[in-house]
Enzyme design. Structure first.
Site, mmCIF file in Angstrom:
data_model
loop_
_atom_site.group_PDB
_atom_site.id
_atom_site.type_symbol
_atom_site.label_atom_id
_atom_site.label_comp_id
_atom_site.label_asym_id
_atom_site.label_seq_id
_atom_site.Cartn_x
_atom_site.Cartn_y
_atom_site.Cartn_z
ATOM 1 N N ARG A 172 -0.364 8.996 -10.096
ATOM 2 C CA ARG A 172 -0.429 7.777 -9.286
ATOM 3 C C ARG A 172 0.236 6.606 -10.014
ATOM 4 O O ARG A 172 0.821 5.714 -9.405
ATOM 5 C CB ARG A 172 -1.892 7.444 -8.957
ATOM 6 N N ARG A 204 -11.341 2.427 -9.163
ATOM 7 C CA ARG A 204 -10.377 3.506 -9.427
ATOM 8 C C ARG A 204 -10.587 4.053 -10.841
ATOM 9 O O ARG A 204 -11.207 3.384 -11.672
ATOM 10 C CB ARG A 204 -8.959 2.956 -9.294
ATOM 11 N N LEU A 250 10.573 -20.897 -5.259
ATOM 12 C CA LEU A 250 9.711 -19.952 -4.531
ATOM 13 C C LEU A 250 8.377 -19.907 -5.263
ATOM 14 O O LEU A 250 8.349 -19.814 -6.490
ATOM 15 C CB LEU A 250 10.360 -18.551 -4.538
ATOM 16 N N TRP A 292 2.870 7.991 -2.393
ATOM 17 C CA TRP A 292 4.281 8.203 -2.768
ATOM 18 C C TRP A 292 4.341 9.151 -3.970
ATOM 19 O O TRP A 292 5.144 10.079 -4.005
ATOM 20 C CB TRP A 292 4.923 6.850 -3.119
ATOM 21 N N ASP A 338 0.844 -1.208 0.000
ATOM 22 C CA ASP A 338 0.000 0.000 0.000
ATOM 23 C C ASP A 338 0.876 1.253 0.000
ATOM 24 O O ASP A 338 1.978 1.250 0.545
ATOM 25 C CB ASP A 338 -0.902 -0.027 1.248
ATOM 26 N N ARG A 373 1.981 -5.081 6.135
ATOM 27 C CA ARG A 373 1.244 -4.041 5.416
ATOM 28 C C ARG A 373 2.084 -2.776 5.441
ATOM 29 O O ARG A 373 2.542 -2.348 6.505
ATOM 30 C CB ARG A 373 -0.126 -3.783 6.044
ATOM 31 N N HIS A 416 2.814 3.406 -8.997
ATOM 32 C CA HIS A 416 2.697 1.959 -9.246
ATOM 33 C C HIS A 416 3.946 1.439 -9.959
ATOM 34 O O HIS A 416 4.415 0.340 -9.675
ATOM 35 C CB HIS A 416 1.442 1.655 -10.074
ATOM 36 N N SER A 466 -8.302 -5.158 4.861
ATOM 37 C CA SER A 466 -8.787 -4.881 3.495
ATOM 38 C C SER A 466 -9.171 -6.140 2.705
ATOM 39 O O SER A 466 -8.799 -6.280 1.535
ATOM 40 C CB SER A 466 -7.735 -4.078 2.714
ATOM 41 N N SER A 484 -7.312 -5.663 -5.872
ATOM 42 C CA SER A 484 -8.443 -6.195 -5.118
ATOM 43 C C SER A 484 -9.733 -6.089 -5.928
ATOM 44 O O SER A 484 -9.789 -5.357 -6.926
ATOM 45 C CB SER A 484 -8.604 -5.424 -3.805
ATOM 46 N N THR A 485 -10.766 -6.792 -5.473
ATOM 47 C CA THR A 485 -12.068 -6.711 -6.163
ATOM 48 C C THR A 485 -12.615 -5.279 -6.102
ATOM 49 O O THR A 485 -13.430 -4.892 -6.922
ATOM 50 C CB THR A 485 -13.084 -7.697 -5.522
ATOM 51 N N GLU A 486 -12.134 -4.508 -5.128
ATOM 52 C CA GLU A 486 -12.598 -3.108 -4.980
ATOM 53 C C GLU A 486 -11.817 -2.145 -5.896
ATOM 54 O O GLU A 486 -12.272 -1.031 -6.162
ATOM 55 C CB GLU A 486 -12.444 -2.628 -3.526
#
Ligand code: FPP
Length: 247
Positions: free
Chosen positions: A40, A78, A138, A32, A27, A195, A44, A203, A72-74
């Site tokens: 924005r 954006r 990994l 930033w 997050d 986080r 990213h 979240s 996320s599903t939310e």
């Protein structure tokens, strides 16, 4: 990616109590960027560099499972431009890191409602998941269009269908049955949840799986998160005593 072999770093950490699975809520990309009067999207992009660092560090230290909350599903709410930039960044990442994932035995596994992602992203993910499926160094679970409640709903649907088809008896459902029907089936629960950017929230991330995870929240914004801080969180984790409800 530019990796050191795991053995070079193992001495720095006590292998016996290293976390097996680290989950991260990445997050602070937007903040930033805002602090620097940048878009924005630039945040990213810088965040993708931190993803590289974290993957490399997990491989060096010898962490077997890493789960990253990437979309996320939310997040569909954006601005369209930001969502498109995130999808394009993801595609670029899969392609630019392909060689290194193969070289360093990294397996990529996407979790979430993948069929709702743009078809080109789905194709790129399928290609990478298929190419890396036998890698054992990994495992990265990339949470995309992920929501823990949606995961739980799907788990209930899968189990119910089995009951309808008489493949399963409702009375025999236990915690193992639930785990086997989550997106993370076969992956041990996270020992450590990190986080960034200071918010004290989960979240809608891995609600079932984090029942006993140790939680570390740092104020550092994701693009500013460094290898030193990551290693120091792993170090603090090693000093915490986990009681799992016992004394
Ligand atoms: C949170 O920052 C971050 C995201 C929603 C997406 C995470 C994406 C990346 C780290 C970049 C690319 C990822 C991969 C796997 C290549 P935010 O935008 O919510 O920040 P804010 O809370 O400061 O606005």
């Amino acid at each position: 990616m530019n990796f050191k072999e795991p053995s070079e770093n193992r001495m720095e950490t006590d292998k016996k109590i290293l976390p097996t699975h680290i989950a991260i809520i990445m997050d602070g990309n937007g903040r930033w960027a805002q602090k620097r009067f940048l878009s924005r999207i630039k945040g990213h992009e810088k965040g993708a560099d931190t993803v590289r660092m974290v993957v490399r560090t997990c491989r060096e230290v010898g962490i077997p499972f890493l789960t990253l909350y990437a979309f996320s599903t939310e997040n569909w709410q954006r601005p369209k431009k930001e969502v498109a930039a995130l999808m394009s960044l993801l595609k670029k990442f899969l392609s630019s890191e392909h060689k290194e994932m193969m070289k360093h035995e990294i397996r990529l596994n996407a979790i979430g409602r993948l069929n709702q992602l743009p078809s080109d992203v789905q194709k790129a993910l399928e290609k990478t998941m298929h190419a890396t499926e036998n890698n054992r160094g990994l495992v990265i679970n990339l949470a995309l269009n992920y929501g823990a409640r949606a995961e739980i709903v799907e788990m209930v649907q899968k189990i119910s269908r089995k009951i309808e088809k008489k493949e399963l008896d409702a009375g025999h459902i236990d915690e193992k049955t639930v785990e086997m029907h989550l997106y993370t089936s076969g992956v041990p629960d996270p020992d450590l949840l990190i986080r960034t950017s200071g918010e004290m929230r989960i979240s809608n991330f891995l609600l079932w799986q984090i029942a006993y995870s140790e939680i570390f929240v740092t104020d550092t914004l994701w693009p500013d998160f460094t290898k030193e801080e990551f290693l120091s969180i792993i170090d603090s984790f090693q000093k915490r005593s986990r009681r799992f409800g016992k004394v």
